[in-house]
Design a protein around this motif. Sequence first.
Motif, PDB file in Angstrom:
ATOM      1  N   THR A   1      89.817 -46.071 -78.688  1.00  0.00           N
ATOM      2  CA  THR A   1      88.925 -45.612 -79.735  1.00  0.00           C
ATOM      3  C   THR A   1      88.922 -44.086 -79.698  1.00  0.00           C
ATOM      4  N   SER A   2      87.890 -43.474 -80.234  1.00  0.00           N
ATOM      5  CA  SER A   2      87.802 -42.014 -80.217  1.00  0.00           C
ATOM      6  C   SER A   2      86.359 -41.587 -80.386  1.00  0.00           C
ATOM      7  N   ILE A   3      86.087 -40.337 -80.108  1.00  0.00           N
ATOM      8  CA  ILE A   3      84.756 -39.773 -80.327  1.00  0.00           C
ATOM      9  C   ILE A   3      84.661 -39.336 -81.789  1.00  0.00           C
ATOM     10  N   VAL A   4      83.650 -39.849 -82.485  1.00  0.00           N
ATOM     11  CA  VAL A   4      83.534 -39.553 -83.915  1.00  0.00           C
ATOM     12  C   VAL A   4      82.329 -38.683 -84.251  1.00  0.00           C
ATOM     13  N   GLN A   5      81.395 -38.538 -83.306  1.00  0.00           N
ATOM     14  CA  GLN A   5      80.223 -37.701 -83.556  1.00  0.00           C
ATOM     15  C   GLN A   5      79.596 -37.281 -82.244  1.00  0.00           C
TER      16      GLN A   5
ATOM     17  N   HIS B   1      79.189 -40.526 -80.105  1.00  0.00           N
ATOM     18  CA  HIS B   1      79.464 -41.819 -80.738  1.00  0.00           C
ATOM     19  C   HIS B   1      80.945 -42.166 -80.626  1.00  0.00           C
ATOM     20  N   LEU B   2      81.222 -43.435 -80.326  1.00  0.00           N
ATOM     21  CA  LEU B   2      82.588 -43.945 -80.314  1.00  0.00           C
ATOM     22  C   LEU B   2      82.866 -44.693 -81.613  1.00  0.00           C
TER      23      LEU B   2
ATOM     24  N   VAL C   1      83.580 -47.479 -82.537  1.00  0.00           N
ATOM     25  CA  VAL C   1      83.564 -48.904 -82.213  1.00  0.00           C
ATOM     26  C   VAL C   1      82.405 -49.537 -82.970  1.00  0.00           C
ATOM     27  N   PRO C   2      82.630 -50.627 -83.695  1.00  0.00           N
ATOM     28  CA  PRO C   2      81.526 -51.286 -84.394  1.00  0.00           C
ATOM     29  C   PRO C   2      80.408 -51.668 -83.434  1.00  0.00           C
ATOM     30  N   GLY C   3      79.173 -51.447 -83.850  1.00  0.00           N
ATOM     31  CA  GLY C   3      78.035 -51.796 -83.006  1.00  0.00           C
ATOM     32  C   GLY C   3      77.312 -50.597 -82.445  1.00  0.00           C
ATOM     33  N   GLY C   4      77.800 -49.385 -82.720  1.00  0.00           N
ATOM     34  CA  GLY C   4      77.088 -48.185 -82.296  1.00  0.00           C
ATOM     35  C   GLY C   4      77.188 -47.877 -80.814  1.00  0.00           C
ATOM     36  N   TYR C   5      78.366 -48.027 -80.220  1.00  0.00           N
ATOM     37  CA  TYR C   5      78.529 -47.736 -78.797  1.00  0.00           C
ATOM     38  C   TYR C   5      78.621 -46.237 -78.562  1.00  0.00           C
ATOM     39  N   LEU C   6      78.013 -45.806 -77.459  1.00  0.00           N
ATOM     40  CA  LEU C   6      77.867 -44.381 -77.163  1.00  0.00           C
ATOM     41  C   LEU C   6      78.313 -44.053 -75.747  1.00  0.00           C
ATOM     42  N   ILE C   7      78.664 -42.791 -75.530  1.00  0.00           N
ATOM     43  CA  ILE C   7      78.687 -42.179 -74.207  1.00  0.00           C
ATOM     44  C   ILE C   7      77.490 -41.236 -74.201  1.00  0.00           C
TER      45      ILE C   7
END
Length: 338
Positions: free
Chosen positions: A145-149, A191-192, A194-200
Amino acid sequence: MMKIRSLFAVLILLSAGNGVAHATTYALPENSNDSVITQFHDDVPLTRAEQDETLLDVARRFLLGQAEIVRLNPDVDRWHIKKDEIVRLPNKRILPDTPHEGITLNIAEYRMYYYPPVQKGVAPQVMSYAHGVGRQDWKTPMGKTSIVQKVKDPAWHPPESIRREHAANGDPLPAVVPPGPHNPLGAYKMHLAVPGGYLIHGTDIDKIYGIGMQITHGCVRMYPEDIEALYNSVPVGTPVYIVKQPIKVGWLDNTLYIEAHPDLEGEETTLAQKVDTALKLIQKAAMTASAPAQNPPEFDRAALNKALTALDGNPVALYQRLPQPVSLSATGHAPIIR
Protein backbone atom coordinates in the motif's frame (compact mmCIF):
# COMPACT_ATOMS: atom_id res chain seq x y z
CA MET A 1 38.33 -13.61 30.05
CA MET A 2 38.23 -11.61 26.81
CA LYS A 3 34.57 -12.51 26.36
CA ILE A 4 33.73 -11.31 29.87
CA ARG A 5 35.58 -8.03 29.32
CA SER A 6 33.81 -7.58 25.99
CA LEU A 7 30.36 -8.03 27.48
CA PHE A 8 31.23 -5.73 30.39
CA ALA A 9 32.29 -2.99 27.97
CA VAL A 10 28.95 -3.19 26.16
CA LEU A 11 27.17 -3.23 29.51
CA ILE A 12 28.82 0.04 30.54
CA LEU A 13 28.11 1.56 27.12
CA LEU A 14 24.41 0.77 27.29
CA SER A 15 24.05 1.98 30.87
CA ALA A 16 25.74 5.32 30.29
CA GLY A 17 22.96 7.10 28.39
CA ASN A 18 20.29 9.13 30.15
CA GLY A 19 16.62 9.25 29.24
CA VAL A 20 15.05 7.48 26.27
CA ALA A 21 17.17 6.17 23.42
CA HIS A 22 16.74 7.38 19.87
CA ALA A 23 15.42 5.20 17.05
CA THR A 24 17.89 2.54 15.98
CA THR A 25 19.63 3.29 12.69
CA TYR A 26 21.54 0.47 11.03
CA ALA A 27 23.99 0.60 8.15
CA LEU A 28 22.96 -1.85 5.45
CA PRO A 29 25.52 -4.63 4.89
CA GLU A 30 28.43 -3.99 2.51
CA ASN A 31 27.50 -7.06 0.48
CA SER A 32 24.22 -6.38 -1.33
CA ASN A 33 23.30 -10.08 -0.97
CA ASP A 34 23.51 -9.90 2.83
CA SER A 35 20.38 -9.11 4.84
CA VAL A 36 21.46 -9.26 8.51
CA ILE A 37 21.91 -5.92 10.28
CA THR A 38 23.83 -5.50 13.52
CA GLN A 39 23.70 -2.77 16.14
CA PHE A 40 26.54 -3.80 18.49
CA HIS A 41 29.80 -5.67 17.95
CA ASP A 42 29.01 -8.07 20.79
CA ASP A 43 26.53 -10.86 20.16
CA VAL A 44 24.86 -10.42 23.57
CA PRO A 45 24.50 -6.72 24.50
CA LEU A 46 23.40 -6.16 28.08
CA THR A 47 22.21 -3.30 30.27
CA ARG A 48 21.78 -2.72 34.00
CA ALA A 49 18.45 -1.69 35.51
CA GLU A 50 18.84 1.92 36.66
CA GLN A 51 16.53 1.38 39.62
CA ASP A 52 13.88 -1.03 40.85
CA GLU A 53 11.62 -1.13 37.81
CA THR A 54 9.82 -3.42 35.37
CA LEU A 55 11.05 -5.02 32.18
CA LEU A 56 8.57 -2.76 30.40
CA ASP A 57 10.44 0.29 31.73
CA VAL A 58 13.67 -1.04 30.19
CA ALA A 59 11.85 -1.66 26.89
CA ARG A 60 10.53 1.89 26.95
CA ARG A 61 14.00 3.32 27.58
CA PHE A 62 15.47 1.50 24.57
CA LEU A 63 12.34 1.88 22.38
CA LEU A 64 11.80 -1.89 22.25
CA GLY A 65 8.53 -3.77 22.09
CA GLN A 66 7.17 -5.49 25.19
CA ALA A 67 6.95 -8.98 23.67
CA GLU A 68 10.44 -8.61 22.20
CA ILE A 69 12.22 -7.86 25.47
CA VAL A 70 10.19 -10.42 27.43
CA ARG A 71 11.15 -13.22 25.00
CA LEU A 72 14.84 -12.29 25.26
CA ASN A 73 14.69 -12.42 29.08
CA PRO A 74 12.56 -15.47 29.92
CA ASP A 75 14.09 -15.84 33.39
CA VAL A 76 13.56 -12.20 34.39
CA ASP A 77 10.46 -11.13 36.34
CA ARG A 78 8.60 -8.86 33.93
CA TRP A 79 7.07 -6.85 36.77
CA HIS A 80 9.98 -6.57 39.18
CA ILE A 81 13.59 -5.96 38.22
CA LYS A 82 15.92 -4.96 41.02
CA LYS A 83 18.38 -2.10 40.63
CA ASP A 84 21.57 -3.24 38.81
CA GLU A 85 19.94 -6.45 37.57
CA ILE A 86 21.23 -7.44 34.13
CA VAL A 87 18.82 -7.33 31.16
CA ARG A 88 19.57 -8.69 27.70
CA LEU A 89 18.92 -6.47 24.66
CA PRO A 90 18.49 -7.37 20.97
CA ASN A 91 21.39 -6.98 18.56
CA LYS A 92 21.19 -8.61 15.13
CA ARG A 93 18.05 -8.49 13.01
CA ILE A 94 17.29 -10.14 9.66
CA LEU A 95 15.64 -7.78 7.22
CA PRO A 96 12.23 -8.93 5.94
CA ASP A 97 12.11 -10.28 2.40
CA THR A 98 10.73 -7.10 0.78
CA PRO A 99 12.11 -4.35 -1.47
CA HIS A 100 14.53 -2.07 0.36
CA GLU A 101 12.43 1.03 -0.17
CA GLY A 102 9.86 2.95 1.80
CA ILE A 103 8.42 1.19 4.85
CA THR A 104 8.09 -2.51 5.64
CA LEU A 105 5.84 -3.62 8.50
CA ASN A 106 6.56 -7.19 9.56
CA ILE A 107 3.48 -7.91 11.62
CA ALA A 108 4.93 -11.21 12.89
CA GLU A 109 7.72 -9.46 14.80
CA TYR A 110 5.88 -6.24 15.72
CA ARG A 111 8.60 -4.25 13.97
CA MET A 112 8.89 -1.70 11.19
CA TYR A 113 11.79 -1.07 8.82
CA TYR A 114 12.14 2.29 7.07
CA TYR A 115 14.61 2.67 4.21
CA PRO A 116 15.44 6.38 3.73
CA PRO A 117 16.26 7.48 0.18
CA VAL A 118 19.97 6.96 -0.53
CA GLN A 119 21.93 10.22 -0.37
CA LYS A 120 25.08 10.90 -2.32
CA GLY A 121 28.15 10.19 -0.22
CA VAL A 122 26.16 8.45 2.54
CA ALA A 123 26.00 4.68 2.86
CA PRO A 124 22.49 3.16 2.63
CA GLN A 125 20.70 2.82 5.96
CA VAL A 126 17.60 1.31 7.49
CA MET A 127 15.77 2.53 10.59
CA SER A 128 13.87 0.08 12.76
CA TYR A 129 10.94 0.81 15.09
CA ALA A 130 8.80 -1.28 17.43
CA HIS A 131 5.04 -1.10 16.93
CA GLY A 132 1.77 -2.67 18.02
CA VAL A 133 -0.52 -4.56 15.61
CA GLY A 134 -4.14 -5.66 15.36
CA ARG A 135 -5.74 -8.23 17.65
CA GLN A 136 -7.06 -11.55 16.39
CA ASP A 137 -10.50 -10.05 15.71
CA TRP A 138 -9.10 -6.81 14.20
CA LYS A 139 -6.30 -8.10 11.97
CA THR A 140 -3.93 -5.72 10.23
CA PRO A 141 -4.28 -6.22 6.43
CA MET A 142 -1.39 -7.63 4.38
CA GLY A 143 0.02 -6.45 1.05
CA LYS A 144 1.55 -3.40 -0.62
CA THR A 145 0.00 0.00 0.00
CA SER A 146 1.19 3.58 0.49
CA ILE A 147 0.84 6.62 2.71
CA VAL A 148 -1.93 8.82 1.33
CA GLN A 149 -2.35 11.44 4.06
CA LYS A 150 -0.50 12.83 7.09
CA VAL A 151 -2.16 14.65 10.00
CA LYS A 152 -0.58 16.33 13.04
CA ASP A 153 -2.53 16.57 16.33
CA PRO A 154 -5.47 14.51 15.02
CA ALA A 155 -8.83 14.18 16.71
CA TRP A 156 -10.12 10.62 16.98
CA HIS A 157 -13.57 9.74 15.69
CA PRO A 158 -14.11 6.20 17.04
CA PRO A 159 -15.79 3.96 14.43
CA GLU A 160 -19.22 2.70 15.40
CA SER A 161 -17.89 -0.87 15.71
CA ILE A 162 -15.31 0.22 18.30
CA ARG A 163 -17.87 2.31 20.18
CA ARG A 164 -20.15 -0.72 20.40
CA GLU A 165 -17.30 -2.85 21.70
CA HIS A 166 -16.40 -0.33 24.41
CA ALA A 167 -20.05 0.18 25.38
CA ALA A 168 -20.50 -3.58 25.77
CA ASN A 169 -17.51 -3.59 28.13
CA GLY A 170 -18.94 -0.74 30.23
CA ASP A 171 -16.46 1.81 28.85
CA PRO A 172 -18.48 4.08 26.53
CA LEU A 173 -16.55 6.35 24.17
CA PRO A 174 -17.46 9.88 23.07
CA ALA A 175 -18.17 10.57 19.42
CA VAL A 176 -14.95 12.58 19.20
CA VAL A 177 -11.75 12.43 21.28
CA PRO A 178 -9.86 15.74 20.91
CA PRO A 179 -6.07 15.98 20.51
CA GLY A 180 -4.15 15.54 23.73
CA PRO A 181 -2.24 13.06 25.91
CA HIS A 182 -5.21 10.69 26.18
CA ASN A 183 -5.96 10.58 22.45
CA PRO A 184 -5.30 6.99 21.27
CA LEU A 185 -3.86 8.29 17.99
CA GLY A 186 -1.12 10.27 19.73
CA ALA A 187 0.21 13.44 18.12
CA TYR A 188 0.63 12.10 14.56
CA LYS A 189 -1.22 9.82 12.18
CA MET A 190 -0.57 8.65 8.63
CA HIS A 191 -3.35 7.15 6.52
CA LEU A 192 -2.69 4.04 4.44
CA ALA A 193 -4.36 3.41 1.09
CA VAL A 194 -6.24 0.44 2.56
CA PRO A 195 -10.05 0.22 2.75
CA GLY A 196 -11.28 0.54 6.32
CA GLY A 197 -9.24 3.54 7.44
CA TYR A 198 -6.03 1.84 8.59
CA LEU A 199 -3.40 4.12 10.09
CA ILE A 200 0.16 4.33 11.33
CA HIS A 201 -0.10 6.50 14.43
CA GLY A 202 1.25 7.33 17.86
CA THR A 203 -0.20 6.34 21.21
CA ASP A 204 -1.74 7.84 24.31
CA ILE A 205 -0.01 7.80 27.68
CA ASP A 206 -2.43 5.12 28.92
CA LYS A 207 -1.32 2.51 26.37
CA ILE A 208 2.34 3.33 25.87
CA TYR A 209 3.51 0.03 27.36
CA GLY A 210 1.46 -1.91 24.81
CA ILE A 211 3.89 -1.13 21.99
CA GLY A 212 5.23 -4.35 20.53
CA MET A 213 2.08 -6.37 21.22
CA GLN A 214 -1.03 -7.55 19.39
CA ILE A 215 -3.46 -5.07 20.93
CA THR A 216 -4.83 -2.58 18.39
CA HIS A 217 -8.00 -2.47 16.28
CA GLY A 218 -5.90 -3.19 13.20
CA CYS A 219 -3.85 0.00 13.05
CA VAL A 220 -0.10 0.24 13.64
CA ARG A 221 0.76 2.01 16.91
CA MET A 222 4.21 3.49 17.65
CA TYR A 223 6.10 5.21 20.47
CA PRO A 224 5.59 9.02 20.47
CA GLU A 225 9.18 9.88 19.51
CA ASP A 226 9.25 7.17 16.83
CA ILE A 227 6.08 8.28 15.06
CA GLU A 228 7.30 11.89 15.21
CA ALA A 229 10.59 10.95 13.53
CA LEU A 230 8.85 8.82 10.91
CA TYR A 231 6.16 11.44 10.25
CA ASN A 232 8.83 14.07 9.61
CA SER A 233 10.83 11.74 7.34
CA VAL A 234 8.36 10.14 4.95
CA PRO A 235 6.34 12.00 2.32
CA VAL A 236 2.85 11.18 1.10
CA GLY A 237 3.15 8.48 -1.55
CA THR A 238 5.79 6.48 0.32
CA PRO A 239 5.29 2.74 -0.40
CA VAL A 240 4.38 0.53 2.56
CA TYR A 241 4.80 -3.24 2.49
CA ILE A 242 2.77 -5.07 5.16
CA VAL A 243 3.99 -8.66 5.54
CA LYS A 244 3.82 -11.52 8.01
CA GLN A 245 7.19 -13.28 8.13
CA PRO A 246 7.63 -15.03 11.51
CA ILE A 247 10.64 -16.95 10.14
CA LYS A 248 13.39 -15.09 8.30
CA VAL A 249 16.70 -16.31 6.87
CA GLY A 250 19.63 -14.18 5.76
CA TRP A 251 23.38 -13.95 5.20
CA LEU A 252 26.00 -11.82 6.93
CA ASP A 253 29.72 -12.17 6.21
CA ASN A 254 29.28 -15.68 4.72
CA THR A 255 27.27 -16.93 7.70
CA LEU A 256 23.64 -17.93 7.26
CA TYR A 257 21.29 -16.95 10.10
CA ILE A 258 17.70 -17.81 10.98
CA GLU A 259 15.35 -15.66 13.08
CA ALA A 260 12.07 -17.09 14.38
CA HIS A 261 9.12 -15.49 16.17
CA PRO A 262 6.00 -16.98 17.79
CA ASP A 263 2.72 -17.29 15.91
CA LEU A 264 0.30 -14.40 16.25
CA GLU A 265 -2.71 -14.78 18.50
CA GLY A 266 -5.31 -16.98 16.86
CA GLU A 267 -2.79 -18.68 14.58
CA GLU A 268 -0.93 -21.90 15.29
CA THR A 269 1.65 -23.81 13.28
CA THR A 270 3.32 -27.02 14.34
CA LEU A 271 7.06 -27.46 14.71
CA ALA A 272 7.01 -29.61 11.58
CA GLN A 273 5.36 -26.77 9.64
CA LYS A 274 7.93 -24.31 10.96
CA VAL A 275 10.76 -26.63 9.92
CA ASP A 276 9.27 -26.98 6.45
CA THR A 277 9.07 -23.19 6.05
CA ALA A 278 12.62 -22.78 7.33
CA LEU A 279 14.02 -25.41 4.95
CA LYS A 280 12.43 -23.66 1.97
CA LEU A 281 13.93 -20.32 3.06
CA ILE A 282 17.35 -21.92 3.61
CA GLN A 283 17.25 -23.44 0.14
CA LYS A 284 16.24 -20.10 -1.35
CA ALA A 285 19.14 -18.36 0.42
CA ALA A 286 21.55 -21.00 -0.88
CA MET A 287 20.44 -20.29 -4.45
CA THR A 288 21.52 -16.64 -4.48
CA ALA A 289 24.10 -15.60 -7.03
CA SER A 290 26.87 -15.44 -4.44
CA ALA A 291 25.93 -18.76 -2.85
CA PRO A 292 25.35 -21.40 -5.55
CA ALA A 293 22.70 -23.95 -4.69
CA GLN A 294 23.57 -26.92 -2.55
CA ASN A 295 20.95 -29.60 -2.18
CA PRO A 296 20.52 -28.83 0.69
CA PRO A 297 23.42 -26.90 2.34
CA GLU A 298 25.03 -28.67 5.30
CA PHE A 299 23.67 -26.48 8.10
CA ASP A 300 23.45 -26.98 11.87
CA ARG A 301 20.20 -28.91 12.41
CA ALA A 302 20.42 -28.59 16.20
CA ALA A 303 20.69 -24.80 15.91
CA LEU A 304 17.67 -24.78 13.59
CA ASN A 305 15.56 -26.78 16.04
CA LYS A 306 16.66 -24.56 18.93
CA ALA A 307 15.69 -21.39 17.06
CA LEU A 308 12.30 -22.81 16.06
CA THR A 309 11.63 -23.95 19.61
CA ALA A 310 12.84 -20.87 21.50
CA LEU A 311 11.11 -18.44 19.11
CA ASP A 312 12.83 -15.52 20.84
CA GLY A 313 13.55 -13.47 17.71
CA ASN A 314 17.30 -13.75 18.18
CA PRO A 315 19.12 -14.63 14.92
CA VAL A 316 20.97 -17.94 15.19
CA ALA A 317 23.90 -18.98 12.96
CA LEU A 318 23.16 -22.09 10.88
CA TYR A 319 25.89 -22.42 8.31
CA GLN A 320 29.18 -20.87 7.19
CA ARG A 321 30.24 -20.91 3.55
CA LEU A 322 33.54 -20.16 1.87
CA PRO A 323 34.21 -16.41 1.44
CA GLN A 324 32.35 -14.84 -1.48
CA PRO A 325 33.17 -11.73 -3.56
CA VAL A 326 31.85 -8.60 -1.84
CA SER A 327 29.22 -6.47 -3.61
CA LEU A 328 29.57 -2.87 -2.46
CA SER A 329 26.55 -0.80 -1.56
CA ALA A 330 24.90 1.56 -4.03
CA THR A 331 27.28 4.35 -3.00
CA GLY A 332 30.31 2.25 -3.90
CA HIS A 333 31.81 2.14 -0.42
CA ALA A 334 31.33 0.46 2.92
CA PRO A 335 28.52 1.62 5.26
CA ILE A 336 29.10 4.18 7.99
CA ILE A 337 28.31 2.94 11.50
CA ARG A 338 26.19 5.40 13.46
